[in-house]
Design a protein around this motif. Structure first.
Motif, short mmCIF file in Angstrom:
data_model
loop_
_atom_site.label_atom_id
_atom_site.label_comp_id
_atom_site.label_asym_id
_atom_site.label_seq_id
_atom_site.Cartn_x
_atom_site.Cartn_y
_atom_site.Cartn_z
N GLY A 101 0.81 -1.21 0.00
CA GLY A 101 0.00 0.00 0.00
C GLY A 101 0.84 1.26 0.00
N VAL A 102 2.17 1.10 0.08
CA VAL A 102 3.10 2.24 0.04
C VAL A 102 3.68 2.28 -1.38
CG1 VAL A 102 5.12 3.31 1.07
CG2 VAL A 102 3.62 1.89 2.48
N HIS A 103 3.18 3.18 -2.20
CA HIS A 103 3.47 3.11 -3.63
C HIS A 103 4.94 3.26 -4.01
CE1 HIS A 103 2.89 7.49 -3.16
NE2 HIS A 103 3.65 7.63 -4.22
N PRO A 104 5.78 4.01 -3.29
CA PRO A 104 7.19 4.06 -3.71
C PRO A 104 7.89 2.70 -3.62
CG PRO A 104 6.67 5.89 -2.27
CD PRO A 104 5.52 4.95 -2.19
N PHE A 105 7.43 1.86 -2.70
CA PHE A 105 8.05 0.55 -2.53
C PHE A 105 7.32 -0.55 -3.30
CE2 PHE A 105 8.97 3.00 1.35
CZ PHE A 105 10.36 3.03 1.26
N ASP A 106 6.11 -0.25 -3.75
CA ASP A 106 5.31 -1.25 -4.45
C ASP A 106 5.47 -1.20 -5.96
OD1 ASP A 106 4.22 -2.35 -2.18
OD2 ASP A 106 2.34 -1.24 -2.29
N ILE A 107 6.13 -0.20 -6.51
CA ILE A 107 6.10 0.00 -7.95
C ILE A 107 6.56 -1.22 -8.73
CG2 ILE A 107 8.38 1.14 -8.00
CD1 ILE A 107 7.17 2.94 -10.26
N TYR A 108 7.59 -1.93 -8.25
CA TYR A 108 8.08 -3.11 -8.96
C TYR A 108 7.17 -4.31 -8.78
CZ TYR A 108 12.43 -0.60 -9.87
OH TYR A 108 13.36 0.32 -10.31
N LYS A 109 6.20 -4.20 -7.89
CA LYS A 109 5.25 -5.29 -7.66
C LYS A 109 3.97 -5.13 -8.47
CE LYS A 109 6.82 -5.76 -2.84
NZ LYS A 109 6.39 -5.72 -1.42
N ARG A 110 3.85 -4.02 -9.19
CA ARG A 110 2.63 -3.74 -9.92
C ARG A 110 2.58 -4.47 -11.25
NH1 ARG A 110 -0.46 0.30 -8.07
NH2 ARG A 110 -1.99 -0.97 -9.21
N GLY A 111 1.37 -4.86 -11.63
CA GLY A 111 1.20 -5.58 -12.89
C GLY A 111 1.52 -4.76 -14.12
N PHE A 112 1.55 -3.44 -14.00
CA PHE A 112 1.88 -2.58 -15.14
C PHE A 112 3.36 -2.23 -15.20
CE2 PHE A 112 -0.01 0.40 -11.92
CZ PHE A 112 1.17 0.98 -11.49
N CYS A 113 4.17 -2.79 -14.31
CA CYS A 113 5.59 -2.43 -14.27
C CYS A 113 6.46 -3.67 -14.51
CB CYS A 113 5.92 -1.78 -12.93
SG CYS A 113 7.57 -1.05 -12.89
N LYS A 114 6.29 -4.27 -15.69
CA LYS A 114 7.06 -5.46 -16.07
C LYS A 114 7.79 -5.15 -17.39
CE LYS A 114 3.94 -8.73 -13.81
NZ LYS A 114 4.92 -9.32 -12.89
N PRO A 115 9.05 -4.74 -17.32
CA PRO A 115 9.77 -4.30 -18.52
C PRO A 115 9.77 -5.31 -19.66
CG PRO A 115 11.01 -3.72 -16.56
CD PRO A 115 9.87 -4.57 -16.09
N ARG A 116 9.90 -6.59 -19.35
CA ARG A 116 9.91 -7.58 -20.43
C ARG A 116 8.56 -7.67 -21.14
NH1 ARG A 116 12.32 -13.17 -18.46
NH2 ARG A 116 11.20 -12.63 -16.56
N MET A 117 7.49 -7.45 -20.39
CA MET A 117 6.17 -7.47 -21.01
C MET A 117 5.94 -6.21 -21.84
SD MET A 117 3.71 -9.47 -18.38
CE MET A 117 2.52 -9.70 -19.70
N TRP A 118 6.44 -5.07 -21.37
CA TRP A 118 6.38 -3.87 -22.18
C TRP A 118 7.10 -4.10 -23.51
CZ3 TRP A 118 3.40 0.22 -21.83
CH2 TRP A 118 2.85 0.59 -20.59
N ASP A 119 8.24 -4.76 -23.45
CA ASP A 119 9.02 -5.00 -24.66
C ASP A 119 8.34 -6.00 -25.58
OD1 ASP A 119 11.58 -4.85 -26.21
OD2 ASP A 119 11.65 -6.97 -25.69
N ARG A 120 7.78 -7.07 -25.02
CA ARG A 120 7.21 -8.16 -25.82
C ARG A 120 5.83 -7.84 -26.37
NH1 ARG A 120 7.84 -13.78 -26.29
NH2 ARG A 120 9.62 -13.72 -24.87
N TYR A 121 4.98 -7.26 -25.52
CA TYR A 121 3.57 -7.13 -25.88
C TYR A 121 3.12 -5.69 -26.15
CZ TYR A 121 3.62 -11.80 -23.82
OH TYR A 121 3.91 -13.11 -23.53
N ALA A 122 3.91 -4.71 -25.79
CA ALA A 122 3.48 -3.32 -25.90
C ALA A 122 4.42 -2.49 -26.77
CB ALA A 122 3.33 -2.69 -24.52
#
Length: 269
Positions: A94-115
């Motif tokens: 619930g603390v967004h500065p520490f949660d950012i890498y846990k978010r479903g929209f923050c997956k670099p490999r998926m950004w590269d592959r699918y977006a």
């Protein structure tokens, strides 16, 4: 969508290119369930090879394994459609500065592959609203399955605990291949359609799957279930503007990601 968010089951995340978002998803306000055979995993796109079993002592040598496997694969796969999402990590604080890498929209490999190599978008759906729309629009016509993908590696050879690739020929002879395919799917849908190799596990995939009556794609009007949109760090200003205009007055929250000094943060603009 970001500040104070701590429920890992609330949202589903769908990565796509800017072109697909502009010319399809956002233009028509629909999400497409595509043929299962179009997935990029050979475990799923290749035909399955089945073994046979009989409780009534049938002569199994009378069955052509390749022929029957091909027919059953056709029934199971070519009428099955799905759309795929990512999810948040269960350990959200619930603390967004520490949660950012846990978010479903923050997956670099998926950004590269699918977006489009970070030039596209990640659509954020309210899970319960989306399920309600799917059920409302096609639930009375098709068998629906949805949930998270499990990840496991299986090795060559028969294992008595894995019967998803064994055909009950007694039941098959009794009901015919079409009805048998539906019964087999209802029993083994988890291992057949909701399991991938462990190499894919960082995608944290969640699927909506429909067993339909044809091989044609199925479009779902998502209506108010689309609640947010995350821009990739390399989206063009032109695409950002057009996408924002397509969502005008829709209530969709627009945010973005940016990278600086090897770290990712929100592009609040």
């Amino acid at each position: 969508m970001i500040i104070g968010h701590s429920d890992p089951h609330k949202y589903l995340y769908h990565y796509t290119s800017a072109e697909t978002a502009i010319t399809g998803i956002l233009k028509f306000r629909t999400l497409r369930l595509s043929p299962y055979t179009k997935t990029n995993d050979p475990k799923e796109s290749k035909d399955w090879l089945f073994d046979f079993g009989s409780r009534e002592g049938r002569d199994l040598s009378t069955y052509n394994r390749n022929d029957l496997s091909g027919k059953l694969s056709q029934e199971l796969k070519h009428k099955t459609h799905l759309t795929c999402f990512s999810t948040d990590d269960p350990s959200l604080s619930g603390v967004h500065p520490f949660d950012i890498y846990k978010r479903g929209f923050c997956k670099p490999r998926m950004w590269d592959r699918y977006a489009g190599g970070h030039t596209g978008v990640c659509l954020v759906f309210d899970r319960q609203r989306l399920i309600a729309q799917v059920e409302k629009q096609i639930g009375d016509r098709y068998s629906l399955y949805y949930g998270p993908v499990a990840y496991a590696n299986h090795f060559v050879g028969h294992h008595p605990d894995h019967q998803e690739f064994t055909v009950d020929v007694d039941l098959l002879e009794s009901v015919g291949i079409k009805e048998y395919a539906q019964m087999h799917l209802a029993t083994f849908f988890q291992s057949l359609f909701f399991e991938k190799l462990t190499d894919w596990r960082d995608e944290s995939e969640w699927r909506v799957l429909a067993f339909t009556d044809s091989d044609k794609p199925v479009d779902i009007s998502f209506e108010q279930s689309l609640v947010g949109l995350m821009f990739g760090c390399d989206v063009t200003p032109e695409n950002r503007k057009e996408i924002t205009e397509l969502n005008h007055c829709s209530g969709v929250q627009h945010e973005g990601l940016q990278w600086k000094n090897s770290r990712v943060w929100y592009d609040w603009k």
